[in-house]
Design a protein around this motif. Structure first.
Motif, PDB file in Angstrom:
ATOM      1  N   ARG A  16       0.854  -1.192   0.000  1.00 43.15           N
ATOM      2  CA  ARG A  16       0.000   0.000   0.000  1.00 43.15           C
ATOM      3  C   ARG A  16       0.883   1.232   0.000  1.00 43.15           C
ATOM      4  O   ARG A  16       2.100   1.140   0.164  1.00 43.15           O
ATOM      5  CB  ARG A  16      -0.940  -0.013   1.207  1.00 43.15           C
ATOM      6  CG  ARG A  16      -0.246  -0.251   2.529  1.00 43.15           C
ATOM      7  CD  ARG A  16      -1.251  -0.723   3.584  1.00 43.15           C
ATOM      8  NE  ARG A  16      -0.587  -1.178   4.786  1.00 43.15           N
ATOM      9  CZ  ARG A  16      -0.343  -0.413   5.846  1.00 43.15           C
ATOM     10  NH1 ARG A  16      -0.697   0.853   5.844  1.00 43.15           N
ATOM     11  NH2 ARG A  16       0.248  -0.909   6.910  1.00 43.15           N
ATOM     12  N   TYR A  68      -7.512  -0.759   0.259  1.00 43.27           N
ATOM     13  CA  TYR A  68      -7.020   0.506   0.808  1.00 43.27           C
ATOM     14  C   TYR A  68      -7.357   1.693  -0.084  1.00 43.27           C
ATOM     15  O   TYR A  68      -7.189   2.839   0.337  1.00 43.27           O
ATOM     16  CB  TYR A  68      -5.508   0.436   1.034  1.00 43.27           C
ATOM     17  CG  TYR A  68      -5.124  -0.192   2.357  1.00 43.27           C
ATOM     18  CD1 TYR A  68      -5.413   0.446   3.566  1.00 43.27           C
ATOM     19  CD2 TYR A  68      -4.466  -1.414   2.409  1.00 43.27           C
ATOM     20  CE1 TYR A  68      -5.065  -0.122   4.776  1.00 43.27           C
ATOM     21  CE2 TYR A  68      -4.107  -1.991   3.619  1.00 43.27           C
ATOM     22  CZ  TYR A  68      -4.409  -1.342   4.801  1.00 43.27           C
ATOM     23  OH  TYR A  68      -4.060  -1.906   6.000  1.00 43.27           O
ATOM     24  N   SER A  69      -7.804   1.433  -1.301  1.00 44.02           N
ATOM     25  CA  SER A  69      -8.175   2.505  -2.226  1.00 44.02           C
ATOM     26  C   SER A  69      -9.684   2.728  -2.253  1.00 44.02           C
ATOM     27  O   SER A  69     -10.195   3.429  -3.122  1.00 44.02           O
ATOM     28  CB  SER A  69      -7.661   2.174  -3.635  1.00 44.02           C
ATOM     29  OG  SER A  69      -6.255   2.045  -3.633  1.00 44.02           O
ATOM     30  N   THR A  70     -10.395   2.124  -1.314  1.00 48.48           N
ATOM     31  CA  THR A  70     -11.842   2.282  -1.193  1.00 48.48           C
ATOM     32  C   THR A  70     -12.147   3.251  -0.050  1.00 48.48           C
ATOM     33  O   THR A  70     -11.738   2.995   1.086  1.00 48.48           O
ATOM     34  CB  THR A  70     -12.526   0.937  -0.898  1.00 48.48           C
ATOM     35  OG1 THR A  70     -12.181  -0.007  -1.920  1.00 48.48           O
ATOM     36  CG2 THR A  70     -14.039   1.099  -0.833  1.00 48.48           C
ATOM     37  N   THR A 109      -6.591   6.117   5.560  1.00 50.36           N
ATOM     38  CA  THR A 109      -6.339   5.668   4.196  1.00 50.36           C
ATOM     39  C   THR A 109      -6.153   6.916   3.335  1.00 50.36           C
ATOM     40  O   THR A 109      -6.444   8.034   3.756  1.00 50.36           O
ATOM     41  CB  THR A 109      -7.499   4.825   3.627  1.00 50.36           C
ATOM     42  OG1 THR A 109      -8.620   5.681   3.358  1.00 50.36           O
ATOM     43  CG2 THR A 109      -7.905   3.729   4.587  1.00 50.36           C
ATOM     44  N   ALA A 118      -7.569   7.037   0.270  1.00 51.02           N
ATOM     45  CA  ALA A 118      -8.553   6.888  -0.804  1.00 51.02           C
ATOM     46  C   ALA A 118      -9.367   8.156  -1.058  1.00 51.02           C
ATOM     47  O   ALA A 118      -9.826   8.386  -2.179  1.00 51.02           O
ATOM     48  CB  ALA A 118      -9.495   5.728  -0.486  1.00 51.02           C
ATOM     49  N   HIS A 178      -7.359  10.379  -6.492  1.00 52.79           N
ATOM     50  CA  HIS A 178      -6.969   9.000  -6.194  1.00 52.79           C
ATOM     51  C   HIS A 178      -7.750   8.033  -7.077  1.00 52.79           C
ATOM     52  O   HIS A 178      -8.970   8.069  -7.126  1.00 52.79           O
ATOM     53  CB  HIS A 178      -7.246   8.691  -4.718  1.00 52.79           C
ATOM     54  CG  HIS A 178      -6.544   7.467  -4.208  1.00 52.79           C
ATOM     55  ND1 HIS A 178      -6.832   6.194  -4.652  1.00 52.79           N
ATOM     56  CD2 HIS A 178      -5.560   7.320  -3.287  1.00 52.79           C
ATOM     57  CE1 HIS A 178      -6.072   5.322  -4.029  1.00 52.79           C
ATOM     58  NE2 HIS A 178      -5.280   5.984  -3.196  1.00 52.79           N
ATOM     59  N   SER A 198      -9.769   4.838  -8.515  1.00 50.40           N
ATOM     60  CA  SER A 198     -10.693   3.897  -7.878  1.00 50.40           C
ATOM     61  C   SER A 198     -10.102   2.496  -7.913  1.00 50.40           C
ATOM     62  O   SER A 198      -9.185   2.205  -8.687  1.00 50.40           O
ATOM     63  CB  SER A 198     -12.027   3.907  -8.616  1.00 50.40           C
ATOM     64  OG  SER A 198     -11.851   3.335  -9.918  1.00 50.40           O
TER      65      SER A 198
END
Length: 340
Positions: free
Chosen positions: A210, A246-248, A259, A261, A266, A268
């Motif tokens: 991440r 981690y990108s949510t 995070t 996100a 950033h 999706s």
């Protein structure tokens, strides 16, 4: 904390070792400080007034040697250094616990920024943020393209049955910290077991890939991938699923789990998966399963922290709200699996 006596780092003994094993590496007197941010193993910045290095060792009073295997970390970083994967150059492995009280290794210092929150990313602007995170995907592709046997990592793990073992492991972890009813978590675990995807060819898996486990340069490029303590040979899509998780956006302002996100620009999870598929040539049709599995893992980890908090075994602040996150992670996992 005195720069001459950081806990867990005896600079005098370290200097003696360096002079003996790497003569001429260090010039002036050594100073050192603990680098904040690590959640498990301890990382120190050490310098002699001219050059800087990084020392990594297990936490103070560590018990589980297998969870903090310095030789294993040193091995994977050393093996990957000649490849396209950006990692620091290792300088020394010391397994003699007489020096610092535990095994440790020394590696070169790499300039760069670990972005841990959306607020830290925001000053980059939307376009640079997008490019930076997409560069992270490209680095993951480079890692998974490494031939383990060609770099001496052919025996670094047991890829056969990897996902089944992972599911069993996290169920066992959950059982060890069950202190309350968690609606949906057994349903999530069971659904993952019933819909287990076939794994692609095994690769070197980072295990915790991440944005805040890499150093980003001023140009947005990944300068170094750090924190290899969970690396092994296994299913590469577990790394992609974790990155997607981690990108949510969590949708929880002030969440105790940070995070990136929510940062403007950033990408999706779907964009990250598409980039990975295009660059790697791998089929990512089951990415929802791997992302749901990542939600499960983090739910179990957070529940373990919450359980220790209820027993009064956590140190520091910010643990009082961890428990309320667990149902959110479970729900995200179930939703992700159903949508997939």
């Amino acid at each position: 904390m005195s720069p001459d006596h950081p806990p867990g780092l005896d600079l005098g003994r370290l200097r003696d070792l360096l002079d003996r094993e790497r003569p001429g590496l260090a010039g002036g007197p050594l100073t050192g400080r603990l680098i904040e941010g690590g959640r498990s193993n301890l990382t120190y910045l050490v310098g002699d007034g001219t050059a800087r290095w990084v020392v990594r060792r297990p936490p103070l009073g560590h018990v589980l040697a297998t969870a903090h295997d310095m030789a294993r970390e040193h091995r994977v970083i050393s093996a990957l250094h000649p490849t396209e994967v950006p990692v620091p150059r290792t300088l020394l492995l010391c397994e003699d616990e007489e020096v610092l009280g535990a095994p440790f290794y020394v590696m070169e210092f790499v300039e760069g920024t670990p972005y841990r929150t959306a607020d830290q990313l925001a000053p980059l602007g939307a376009e640079r943020t997008r490019d930076t995170v997409l560069n992270l995907v490209d680095t993951l592709v480079a890692l998974h393209e490494v031939d383990p046997g060609a770099v001496g990592l052919g025996d670094f793990g047991r890829p056969e049955g990897f996902l089944e073992r992972q599911l069993r492991r996290w169920a066992k972890q959950l059982d060890a910290s069950r202190g309350r009813d968690l609606p949906g978590i057994d349903e999530l675990h069971g659904a993952l077991g019933r819909t287990l995807p076939p794994s692609p060819a095994p690769a070197v898996v980072h295990g915790d890939f991440r944005l805040d486990n890499v150093l980003i340069g001023a140009d947005g490029e990944v300068r170094a991938v750090l924190d290899w303590e969970m690396s092994t040979l296994g299913d590469p899509l577990t790394d992609l699923g974790l990155l997607a998780m981690y990108s949510t956006p969590l949708g929880m302002p002030g969440s105790p789990v940070a995070t990136t996100a929510e940062a403007p620009g950033h990408p999706s999870p779907a964009e990250l998966a598409e980039r990975y598929a295009r660059r790697s040539g791998r089929d990512v049709g089951a990415v929802s399963w791997y992302t749901a599995f990542a939600w499960l893992k983090l739910a179990v980890i957070l529940e373990g922290i919450h359980y220790r908090y209820t027993l009064g075994r956590t140190v520091g602040g910010g643990f009082d709200r961890i428990g309320e996150l667990v149902p959110v992670f479970i729900e995200h996992g179930l939703t992700t699996l159903q949508e997939g």
